[in-house]
Design a protein around this motif. Structure first.
Motif, PDB file in Angstrom:
ATOM      1  N   ASP A 322       0.943  -1.188   0.073  1.00  0.00           N
ATOM      2  CA  ASP A 322       0.039   0.096  -0.237  1.00  0.00           C
ATOM      3  C   ASP A 322       0.841   1.285   0.037  1.00  0.00           C
ATOM      4  O   ASP A 322       1.870   1.479   0.823  1.00  0.00           O
ATOM      5  CB  ASP A 322      -0.836  -0.249   1.330  1.00  0.00           C
ATOM      6  CG  ASP A 322      -1.969  -0.845   1.254  1.00  0.00           C
ATOM      7  OD1 ASP A 322      -1.962  -1.628   0.004  1.00  0.00           O
ATOM      8  OD2 ASP A 322      -2.745  -1.229   2.046  1.00  0.00           O
ATOM      9  N   ASP A 324       2.461   2.321  -3.115  1.00  0.00           N
ATOM     10  CA  ASP A 324       2.614   2.068  -4.418  1.00  0.00           C
ATOM     11  C   ASP A 324       1.463   2.471  -5.267  1.00  0.00           C
ATOM     12  O   ASP A 324       0.339   2.415  -4.823  1.00  0.00           O
ATOM     13  CB  ASP A 324       3.052   0.765  -4.637  1.00  0.00           C
ATOM     14  CG  ASP A 324       4.230   0.368  -4.040  1.00  0.00           C
ATOM     15  OD1 ASP A 324       4.983   1.152  -3.371  1.00  0.00           O
ATOM     16  OD2 ASP A 324       4.707  -1.105  -4.259  1.00  0.00           O
ATOM     17  N   ALA A 325       1.808   3.007  -6.508  1.00  0.00           N
ATOM     18  CA  ALA A 325       0.859   3.330  -7.461  1.00  0.00           C
ATOM     19  C   ALA A 325      -0.088   2.074  -7.790  1.00  0.00           C
ATOM     20  O   ALA A 325       0.173   1.029  -7.566  1.00  0.00           O
ATOM     21  CB  ALA A 325       1.356   3.558  -8.916  1.00  0.00           C
ATOM     22  N   THR A 326      -1.507   2.648  -7.877  1.00  0.00           N
ATOM     23  CA  THR A 326      -2.571   1.377  -7.954  1.00  0.00           C
ATOM     24  C   THR A 326      -3.249   1.322  -9.402  1.00  0.00           C
ATOM     25  O   THR A 326      -2.935   2.185 -10.198  1.00  0.00           O
ATOM     26  CB  THR A 326      -3.524   1.625  -7.072  1.00  0.00           C
ATOM     27  OG1 THR A 326      -4.551   2.880  -7.285  1.00  0.00           O
ATOM     28  CG2 THR A 326      -2.798   1.960  -5.371  1.00  0.00           C
ATOM     29  N   GLY A 327      -3.867   0.246  -9.527  1.00  0.00           N
ATOM     30  CA  GLY A 327      -4.764   0.168 -10.823  1.00  0.00           C
ATOM     31  C   GLY A 327      -5.799  -0.610 -10.422  1.00  0.00           C
ATOM     32  O   GLY A 327      -5.897  -1.428  -9.575  1.00  0.00           O
ATOM     33  N   GLN A 349      -9.222  -0.977  -6.304  1.00  0.00           N
ATOM     34  CA  GLN A 349      -7.721  -0.335  -6.709  1.00  0.00           C
ATOM     35  C   GLN A 349      -6.744  -1.029  -5.788  1.00  0.00           C
ATOM     36  O   GLN A 349      -6.690  -0.831  -4.624  1.00  0.00           O
ATOM     37  CB  GLN A 349      -7.705   1.168  -6.412  1.00  0.00           C
ATOM     38  CG  GLN A 349      -8.652   1.982  -7.432  1.00  0.00           C
ATOM     39  CD  GLN A 349      -7.836   2.119  -8.847  1.00  0.00           C
ATOM     40  OE1 GLN A 349      -6.800   2.033  -8.914  1.00  0.00           O
ATOM     41  NE2 GLN A 349      -8.812   2.152  -9.909  1.00  0.00           N
ATOM     42  N   PRO A 351      -2.383  -2.169  -5.569  1.00  0.00           N
ATOM     43  CA  PRO A 351      -1.038  -2.054  -6.066  1.00  0.00           C
ATOM     44  C   PRO A 351      -0.830  -2.544  -7.303  1.00  0.00           C
ATOM     45  O   PRO A 351      -0.775  -3.672  -7.358  1.00  0.00           O
ATOM     46  CB  PRO A 351      -0.126  -2.177  -4.661  1.00  0.00           C
ATOM     47  CG  PRO A 351      -0.946  -2.298  -3.407  1.00  0.00           C
ATOM     48  CD  PRO A 351      -2.212  -2.696  -4.137  1.00  0.00           C
ATOM     49  N   LEU A 352       0.137  -1.700  -8.533  1.00  0.00           N
ATOM     50  CA  LEU A 352       0.391  -2.468  -9.420  1.00  0.00           C
ATOM     51  C   LEU A 352       1.544  -3.353  -9.054  1.00  0.00           C
ATOM     52  O   LEU A 352       1.920  -4.241 -10.038  1.00  0.00           O
ATOM     53  CB  LEU A 352       0.998  -1.336 -10.176  1.00  0.00           C
ATOM     54  CG  LEU A 352      -0.229  -0.457 -10.974  1.00  0.00           C
ATOM     55  CD1 LEU A 352       0.503   1.000 -11.707  1.00  0.00           C
ATOM     56  CD2 LEU A 352      -1.088  -1.034 -11.905  1.00  0.00           C
ATOM     57  N   THR A 353       2.307  -3.231  -7.934  1.00  0.00           N
ATOM     58  CA  THR A 353       3.358  -4.201  -7.666  1.00  0.00           C
ATOM     59  C   THR A 353       2.931  -5.363  -7.038  1.00  0.00           C
ATOM     60  O   THR A 353       3.663  -6.333  -6.951  1.00  0.00           O
ATOM     61  CB  THR A 353       4.232  -3.305  -6.837  1.00  0.00           C
ATOM     62  OG1 THR A 353       3.706  -2.699  -5.857  1.00  0.00           O
ATOM     63  CG2 THR A 353       5.134  -2.162  -7.284  1.00  0.00           C
TER      64      THR A 353
END
Lengths: 388, 388
Positions: A322, A324-327, A349, A351-353
């Motif tokens: 949490d 990090d950038a999300t998608g 949503q 994290p992209l990671t």
């Protein structure tokens, strides 16, 4: 009436004991961790608002023995759905006279068993049920469950339970005629009724029947207001004390003084005391052009998260990534069942990671999870439960 | 091609062994009774139609040890969804090389465990899954699951499993690049695909990808046609031999000769071998004006009948009062959960004389019932299973 002024809780109540313990452990399978001290806090908070009303904890929300034991020690009463739940309450030390058999659908032999065990209070919504109670628990106290029209709960009820108001007086009369003691009425506003004000139309509707029954000579002394007490799932709710106090104030405004009020919190008692620890099994896209990722967890609809059906209850997820950038993600369970998808219409949503093996915490999952879990769907073990 | 001429079965196949045994017994709780000889008959009938294709029984449909043992003795192969199911197959005496790990969502440690146990064939639909397999079962054979567009199955699949065709070649290439042996493709037409002809559009769609992959130099030798083999739930279906023969004929017409064809019947193998014995808990009306009755059974959506969700699978009920005049009924389970309703949108016609305590047989319930059952929802025990 300062319950009106209760500050809405915009975020969940911190659970440092749970967080510390969970962070210190490894988990080999999906596990529900319950902090029984948090249950006690919630009991005290609800009781502070409910005043002289009796709390009958809805055992079906979570029958973990440690929870039943703690609530028994605190003086809670219990609402049981089955012979099995009554037995669990007795095993926890509860006296039979504080356990109500609240399911309107009971096997005749289970009524006889409960009667022999000392249970004195039963729910009913149909003449055939009254016949069964009269035959197997002669003279018992009964309350009649009514259907009320609700529309604002997050998990609204069907017409499965209760009878229409046009039958209420006939039911009370019939109960008397078969030798039972019809002491009151019950209803349910719908699970997860987020604001106390949502109770008002239901109470108004019920009070008409209540008055009509009293006028007809029925000595009603018990009002069972059921459950509906909310848990925090991301949308603001009142504090439990404020919420409960406001509900009782509404009851008193509408009905006047009632000798015995029963409240049956289940979700509102235990949901926030639990966290499910699960892990990511796989993250994928179905096509090179897909905007959404699919995130598959080690728990799904058939292993504890049944209340995600129709995406009704929206749990809150936490990961170590949490921040990090999300998608947007469609979230699904691990089984080979195509219906085992948790959130798709409203993707989450995340994290992209995020990647397989990552731990995911699912917050406020202490209610209606462990017992919904299937015995071995797809060969996966049922949800593990640890009470700390 | 005389499989075309197969007579549709308008009524279920008689099960005299089950009927005699069930009639001779008393049951204290909902019980699934399975006739393992009927499973054997179905295996032989399917195998007669499938010819050289291997049957990989979808263990998730019903993992009763007696079923796995009988199928092992008959030479069946197995499709397992989890470590737990693989273990059950091994316990039944199956060799690891005839068990495929068919779930596209696998825990890394479970892949390693399966590899060590001798499992050599794995499913995948995402690069991350191929990475996990390469790391934990180096050199394994894999097949790539594709999404196909289906619309005619009674329990159609979501996009949860498989990747789109635009990713198929990349997946095969990637599998090779990480040291795996990509041997084929898989798909699923959707559960309970009632007529063999419904397979044709799917096979046509898949054959384009198959050819493209071969042209790109992939030596594909395995086609996993998945499940979809129907059971009788009241609507006419072909006999299993005719159905299976017609599907294989369509595969051959579309793909030419394929060295290894896998078929994964689950429902089509065991559903008709089982009957659930349950009882009426209560019959009621909600209002004096109600046309419908409510019939509450001792089993519901959370104790074994999960596939009634959305009223998708419509089971057939039998009672001792069949032949009496009937009326429309909403059918519900015994729990205090308002979502535990089986059939409401399309009510069932049941005898007007039906009353609590009456036995109800739910036919053709051998698949996707026992393992969906919850551990103790509302304090009710899980579905009991007896194999005769």
């Amino acid at each position: 009436m300062n319950a009106f002024a209760g500050a809405a809780a915009p975020t969940r109540v911190p659970t440092p004991k749970l967080d510390t313990w969970v962070a210190s452990q490894d988990f080999d399978k999906p596990t529900l961790v319950i902090d029984v001290d948090r249950v006690e806090e919630q009991y005290r908070a609800l009781k502070a608002g409910l005043g002289h009303a009796d709390i009958h904890y809805a055992v079906k929300a979570n029958p973990a023995p440690e929870i039943l034991k703690r609530l028994t020690d605190l003086g809670s009463h219990f609402d049981a759905a089955s012979k099995g739940e009554i037995q669990m309450c007795l095993d926890a030390g509860a006296r039979p006279d504080i356990i109500s058999f609240g399911n309107t659908i009971k096997r005749a032999s289970d009524i006889a068993w409960a009667h022999a065990a000392g249970i004195t209070l039963f729910a009913a919504d149909a003449p055939e049920e009254l016949d069964k109670i009269a035959a197997n628990a002669p003279g018992a106290r009964v309350y009649i469950r009514l259907i009320v029209e609700t529309s604002e709960a997050d998990w609204p009820l069907t017409r499965k339970f209760g009878c229409d108001s046009d039958m209420a007086l006939d039911m009370l009369d019939y109960a008397k005629s078969v030798g039972l003691s019809p002491v009151g009425l019950s209803f349910h506003v719908g699970s997860q009724t987020r604001r106390a004000e949502m109770w008002k139309p239901t109470l108004d509707q019920l009070s008409v029947i209540w008055k009509r029954a009293k006028d007809a000579g029925h000595d009603l002394t018990l009002l069972n207001i059921g459950g509906g007490f909310p848990a925090f799932y991301g949308e603001a709710i009142d504090t439990p004390t404020d919420y409960a106090a406001r509900v009782i104030a509404l009851v008193t405004e509408t009905f006047g003084d009632i000798p015995q009020i029963m409240a049956e919190p289940g979700r509102g008692m235990v949901a926030e005391a639990g966290v499910i620890v699960t892990e990511v099994m796989l993250v994928s896209r179905k096509s090179d052009r897909d905007v959404h990722r699919w995130v598959y967890l080690s728990i799904g609809r058939f292993s504890g998260l049944a209340e995600t059906e129709g995406e009704a209850i929206r749990y809150q997820f936490e990961t170590d990534r949490d921040g990090d950038a999300t998608g947007p993600c469609i979230v699904a369970g691990p089984s080979c069942d195509s219906a085992d998808v948790l959130y798709e219409k409203r993707p989450m949503q995340l994290p992209l990671t995020l990647t397989s093996g990552d731990r995911v915490l699912i917050r406020n999952t202490g209610a209606y999870t462990s017992t919904y879990s299937s015995v071995s769907f797809n060969g996966f073990p049922p949800l593990d439960v640890v009470v700390i």
